[in-house]
Scaffold this active site. Structure first.
Site, PDB file in Angstrom:
ATOM      1  N   ALA A  10       2.073  -3.820  12.379  1.00  0.00           N
ATOM      2  CA  ALA A  10       2.506  -4.126  11.014  1.00  0.00           C
ATOM      3  C   ALA A  10       3.691  -5.076  11.045  1.00  0.00           C
ATOM      4  O   ALA A  10       4.446  -5.129  12.017  1.00  0.00           O
ATOM      5  CB  ALA A  10       2.880  -2.843  10.288  1.00  0.00           C
ATOM      6  N   ARG A  46       6.490  -5.066   9.822  1.00  0.00           N
ATOM      7  CA  ARG A  46       7.851  -4.517   9.955  1.00  0.00           C
ATOM      8  C   ARG A  46       8.235  -4.332  11.424  1.00  0.00           C
ATOM      9  O   ARG A  46       9.404  -4.104  11.738  1.00  0.00           O
ATOM     10  CB  ARG A  46       7.970  -3.197   9.202  1.00  0.00           C
ATOM     11  N   TYR A  47       7.235  -4.412  12.330  1.00  0.00           N
ATOM     12  CA  TYR A  47       7.503  -4.205  13.753  1.00  0.00           C
ATOM     13  C   TYR A  47       7.582  -5.509  14.553  1.00  0.00           C
ATOM     14  O   TYR A  47       8.112  -5.510  15.661  1.00  0.00           O
ATOM     15  CB  TYR A  47       6.410  -3.328  14.376  1.00  0.00           C
ATOM     16  N   THR A  48       7.012  -6.583  14.062  1.00  0.00           N
ATOM     17  CA  THR A  48       6.946  -7.824  14.842  1.00  0.00           C
ATOM     18  C   THR A  48       7.971  -8.836  14.348  1.00  0.00           C
ATOM     19  O   THR A  48       8.542  -8.692  13.255  1.00  0.00           O
ATOM     20  CB  THR A  48       5.543  -8.445  14.758  1.00  0.00           C
TER      21      THR A  48
END
Length: 840
Positions: A127, A129-131
Site C-alpha cells: 500500500a 503508506r508503506y512505499t
C-alpha cells in the site's frame, strides 16, 4: 404519435423539454469516447506518456521530488496528484506510479521506488503508506527545459491559476523506449520497448536522412528490447510494425542445459514479456496434462533480485533435452506471440494532441525529431529574450555606475522613490525598466555599483545573444546542437541490448541442440589458506618480466596460496578433506574476481564438519571409467577408485577413504592407470612404484600400504603422479634429449634442489623407497613435486629468529640447481619455507 422533432420543440407548461433518449445517449457516448481517446488511454507521440503518467511526473517535478533528494512517501505523491492534477481515484494514480517504478515493466523506469513495488511473480505492491518514491534521472531528462516555455500549460481541474499542467512534456527521450498499452473506444494500442541507445542513434541518422528505408532503419534498431530479455524469432513481424505500425512477433525464453554429475536440467534464465507466475503456471498445467513427459515432477524457482530469473526443470534420465525443450516452447508460455499496434496521439506544436493515428517507426521518429527541433527553437527564443532583457538592465546599471554620485544626490533631493525614478529616467534617458532597477536600490548599493563588472557581463551577454541569433537563423546549427544533446543522453543513459533477435530463426523449426548454461571459458582456481577458493582469469598467475626481473604479486597478504589449478567454467572441483571425505562444487559457482579480492570461504561453499579441512582440489571435466582418484594418507596408505564413482558427490560431502586413528589425508590426485607414483616422507625417503601395482577399489575403502615408513617415525608429506614420456629425439640433430621432468625436493629450512626422475629406481609398492635428499638433524622434507624447466614456483616463507610476517618469492624451475639424490639442496631463503606452489 407525435414525431421526435415535434416533441423536441414542444415545451410543456412545467418547463420540461422532451427529447429522444437515443439522441442524448449518442451525444454522451461521443463525448465519452473522445475523452477516453484523448485524455486517458493513448500516449502522446511527443513524450510517449498517457495523461495520468504525465501528471504524476510533472507534479513530482513541481514538488521537487527529484533524484538528488530523498524519497518521499508514496501517499504524499498520490495526495499531491489527486489534489492538484488528476480528477480520478487514488488507485489509478498509485498503480500508474508503481508501473513507472518497476524495472520488469518499464525498460527504463521513470520513478525510483523504495519498498515493495511488486514483482515478476505477480505479487502486488505494498500500500502507498508503506512505499516511497522519487523521480529517476531519466525522468528529469524527459522534462528538461520545461521551465523555459518549451511546452504549453493549461489550468488543471482544480481551477487554481497557480496550478498548471503541461499538454505534453519536452520528451527528450524518444516515445518508444518504454512500453505502453491501452484500450480506448474503438481504438487500442500496444507499443513495445526499444533500446535507448539504438533509438537515439537512429534519430541522429534520420536528421540527415529522413527518407531512409525501413531496412536501413532496422540496421540501427534491430527490434524490440524487452526488460526481461528473451529471444525474438525472425524479423518479419518487426518489419511489419516498423512499416505500418502493426505486426506480430514470436518471443521465446532463454533456456540452457545445466549438467551436473548427478542430473541434467533445463534452466530458464530469461522469460518473454509476461510474468514469471504465468510462465510457471503454464508449465505446471502442461505437465499435469502429460504434455511434458521428459520432465521430472519438480519445478524449482530459484530466482532472486540479484541473479535474476532462474527456473530449474529437472530432466528424466536419458531423455532428449532438445526434444523436451521443443515441447516446452510448443505447450507453455516459454514461447508466446505478441501483436503490436502503435497508435499515438498527434498534434501541432504548442497544441494538445487530439488526432489518434496508427504509425510506423519511420514516421513516428521523424515526427519526434521535428518536435525536438521545435523545442530547441523555443528554448533558444526564450533564452534570447531573457538575454536581451538582462542586457537592457545591465546597460542601465552601467549608466548608473557612471553617474553614481549624481544619482545619490537625486535620491536625497527627491520627496520619494517614485519622483527619484522619474528624475533619473529623464536626466539619463533611461527606460522605465532601467530606472526601476536603479530606484529600487539603497544608497549604499548605488555607491557600490561596479562599472567594470557590468561591462564584462554586457560583453558576455552580447556574445550569447549573437550565438542564439545565429542558432535561430541557421537550421544546420540547430540540428548539430540536437545531435550533441542526443549523444550526451546516450552517454548518460544508454545500456546494452537485453533481447536477442534470431534473424534466421523459424518458430516451427525443430530444435536440435540446447546450449550449455555455462559457456566453456578457461579459468584458474586458487586454493589458499585459511580455507578459501576463488576463480580468476587464466593468466592471473603468469609471472611477468619487469625491468628484466621476474615480477609477481601474491594473492593477498592475508591469504597463503596452497594450490593453483587450471579448469573451465563447465568443470567441477573435487575437494578432498583431511578426514577422508570428498566434496564437489561446480567451478561456475565461484565468483570471478581479481587477484587482490578476498576468496570465498570454503566453509560457506561446502558442508564441512568442525575441525575438517580441505587438503586438495582436483578439477574434473568428465567422469571417465578409465580415470581414477588416488588418495594418500599421512601414515602411508593409498586408495585408488574409479572416477565414475564420484558422480553423486555434492557439497554435502561423501565418505571416501576410511582412516585409522591418528591418520589424515595428505593429498589426492588424478591417475590414468598407466603411470607411476612418487611418494615422499618427511624423513627424506621417496618411493617410486608403478600404477599397475595399485588395484582399484570402491570409493569407500581403507586403501592399502603405499610406502613402508621408517621405524624411527616419519610421515608422508606429498605424492605425485608421473607418466613417462619415453625417449624424446631432437628432430634436427637426431640426438636423444634428456628427460625434462625432475622431482623438486623442498625442506622446511629453506633448501631446494631438483633431481632427475631417472635417479629414482622403480620399486614395489609398500617398500621403503630411497634417499631423496640429505637433511640436517633439525630439518625435515616439506614436500616434493614433479616439475619441468618451463614451470615457475611461488615460495611462501617466514624469517628466522621470531621475525614476523610472511614473504613471497617467484623462482623459475630453470634456476633451481640439480643435485644427485643423496646430496643436500641449496638454501634459497634465509628462513622457514611454509608452502611451495607450482604456477605453471
Amino acid at each position: 404519435m407525435a414525431s421526435v422533432s415535434e416533441n423536441t420543440e414542444k415545451t410543456v407548461e412545467t418547463g420540461i423539454i422532451q427529447e429522444d433518449f437515443s439522441v442524448i445517449m449518442a451525444q454522451a457516448f461521443a463525448t465519452y469516447g473522445l475523452s477516453v481517446v484523448t485524455d486517458r488511454a493513448l500516449p502522446d507521440a511527443r513524450d510517449g506518456l498517457k495523461p495520468v503518467q504525465r501528471r504524476i511526473l510533472a507534479g513530482m517535478r513541481e514538488a521537487r521530488y527529484l533524484a538528488s533528494r530523498p524519497t518521499v512517501k508514496s501517499a504524499e505523491v498520490v495526495g499531491l496528484i489527486l489534489g492538484n492534477y488528476h480528477p480520478h481515484g487514488d488507485t489509478s494514480v498509485y498503480d500508474a506510479a508503481v508501473r513507472m517504478a518497476q524495472p520488469f515493466t518499464m525498460r527504463y523506469p521513470l520513478i525510483e521506488g523504495q519498498g515493495n513495488m511488486g514483482s515478476e511473480d505477480g505479487d502486488a505492491p505494498a500500500a502507498y503508506r508503506y512505499t516511497e518514491m522519487r523521480l529517476s534521472p531519466l525522468a528529469e531528462a524527459l522534462m528538461a527545459d520545461m521551465e523555459r516555455e518549451t511546452v504549453p500549460l493549461h489550468p488543471t481541474y482544480k481551477q487554481d491559476p497557480k496550478v498548471q499542467e503541461p499538454d505534453y512534456l519536452p520528451g527528450r527521450i524518444p516515445p518508444v523506449v518504454n512500453p505502453s498499452s491501452g484500450i480506448a473506444v474503438g481504438l487500442s494500442t500496444n507499443i513495445p520497448p526499444h533500446n535507448l541507445g539504438e533509438v537515439l542513434r537512429a534519430c541522429i541518422a534520420l536528421l540527415d536522412r529522413p527518407d531512409m528505408t525501413v531496412d536501413e532503419l532496422m540496421g540501427y534498431i534491430p527490434g524490440p528490447d524487452f526488460s526481461q530479455g528473451g529471444h525474438i524469432i525472425g524479423t518479419e513481424g518487426i518489419r511489419d510494425y516498423f512499416t505500418t505500425g502493426k505486426g506480430r512477433i514470436i518471443v521465446r525464453a532463454e533456456v540452457r542445459l545445466e549438467e551436473t554429475p548427478r542430473s541434467r536440467a533445463l534452466v530458464v534464465t530469461q522469460i518473454p514479456p509476461t510474468g514469471r507466475d504465468k510462465v510457471k503456471a503454464s508449465i505446471i498445467k502442461a505437465f499435469n496434462a502429460r504434455k511434458l513427459e521428459g520432465l521430472m515432477a519438480d519445478l524449482r524457482d530459484e530466482s532472486d533480485t540479484e541473479k535474476g530469473t532462474r527456473i530449474v526443470l529437472e530432466l528424466r534420465k536419458d531423455v532428449d533435452a532438445a526434444q523436451t525443450l521443443e515441447q516446452l516452447y510448443r505447450e507453455t508460455d516459454l514461447q508466446i506471440a505478441i501483436s503490436f499496434q502503435m497508435v499515438f496521439l498527434f498534434g501541432s506544436p504548442m497544441q494538445a494532441a487530439r488526432q489518434p493515428k496508427q504509425t510506423g517507426m519511420l514516421e513516428l521518429l521523424n515526427y519526434w525529431n521535428a518536435h525536438q527541433l521545435d523545442l530547441l527553437t523555443r528554448r533558444a527564443q526564450y533564452d534570447l529574450r531573457k538575454a536581451r532583457e538582462r542586457l537592457h538592465v545591465i546597460e542601465g546599471l552601467i549608466t548608473g555606475a557612471a553617474h553614481a554620485e549624481e544619482i545619490v544626490k537625486i535620491f536625497q533631493q527627491s520627496e520619494d522613490r517614485a519622483s527619484a525614478r522619474r528624475a533619473i529616467e529623464e536626466r539619463y534617458s533611461l527606460t522605465e525598466i532601467q530606472s526601476d532597477v536603479i530606484a529600487s536600490m539603497t544608497l549604499s548599493q548605488v555607491t557600490k555599483l561596479d562599472s567594470g563588472k557590468y561591462q564584462r557581463e554586457r560583453d558576455e551577454l552580447q556574445r550569447r545573444i549573437e550565438e542564439l541569433e545565429n542558432l535561430l537563423a541557421n537550421r544546420r546549427a540547430l540540428i548539430s546542437l540536437l545531435k550533441k544533446e542526443m549523444q550526451q543522453l546516450m552517454r548518460q543513459f544508454a545500456d546494452e541490448r537485453r533481447t536477442y533477435i534470431d534473424v534466421e530463426g523459424q518458430p516451427h523449426a525443430p530444435i536440435t541442440h540446447v546450449a550449455s548454461l555455462h559457456e566453456r571459458e578457461p579459468l584458474t582456481v586458487a586454493f589458499a589458506s585459511p580455507g578459501t577458493l576463488k576463480a580468476l582469469a587464466p593468466d592471473t598467475f603468469k609471472p611477468k618480466q619487469k625491468n628484466g626481473v621476474l615480477a609477481y604479486t601474491p594473492v593477498r597478504g592475508d591469504e597463503q596460496l596452497r594450490q593453483v589449478v587450471a579448469t573451465t567454467t563447465q568443470d567441477y572441483l573435487l575437494c578432498m578433506s583431511s578426514t577422508g571425505r570428498v566434496f564437489q562444487i561446480g567451478s561456475h559457482r565461484l565468483p570471478l574476481v581479481t587477484r587482490s579480492a578476498k576468496g570465498e570461504a570454503i566453509r560457506d561453499l561446502l558442508e564441512l564438519a568442525p575441525g575438517e579441512e580441505i587438503v586438495a582440489v582436483v578439477p574434473i571435466d568428465a567422469y571417465d571409467e578409465d580415470r581414477y582418484m588416488v588418495t594418500f594418507s599421512r601414515l602411508g596408505k593409498v586408495k585408488k577408485s574409479p572416477l565414475s564413482e564420484y558422480k553423486t558427490v555434492d557439497i554435502d560431502g561423501a565418505q571416501d577413504m576410511k582412516l585409522a586413528e591418528g591418520d589424515s589425508v595428505v593429498t589426492a590426485l588424478l591417475s590414468r592407470g598407466q603411470g607411476e607414483y612418487f611418494v615422499t616422507t618427511d624423513y627424506a625417503q621417496t618411493l617410486r612404484f608403478s600404477d599397475e601395482a595399485l588395484r582399484a577399489q570402491g570409493r569407500v575403502g581403507q586403501g592399502v600400504a603405499a610406502i613402508a615408513l621408517a621405524k624411527g617415525g616419519g610421515v608422508v608429506v606429498s605424492a605425485s603422479y608421473y607418466e613417462p614420456q619415453g625417449t624424446v629425439v631432437d628432430e634436427t640433430t637426431g640426438e636423444v634429449l634428456p628427460e625434462l621432468n625432475s622431482l623438486l625436493v623442498v625442506t622446511e629450512q629453506g633448501t631446494l634442489k631438483k633431481v632427475p626422475v631417472s635417479q629414482y629406481p622403480q620399486k614395489g609398492r609398500a617398500t621403503g623407497g630411497v634417499v631423496t635428499t640429505e637433511i640436517g638433524d633439525k630439518d625435515r622434507v616439506l614436500l616434493s613435486m614433479l616439475v619441468n624447466e618451463q614451470d615457475h614456483l611461488l615460495l611462501g616463507w617466514t624469517g628466522r629468529n621470531g621475525e614476523k610476517g610472511e614473504h613471497a618469492l617467484v623462482l623459475p624451475v630453470s634456476e633451481v640447481k640439480a643435485f644427485p639424490r643423496v646430496k643436500q639442496g641449496v638454501e634459497v631463503v634465509n628462513g622457514r619455507i611454509l608452502t611451495v606452489v607450482k604456477l605453471g
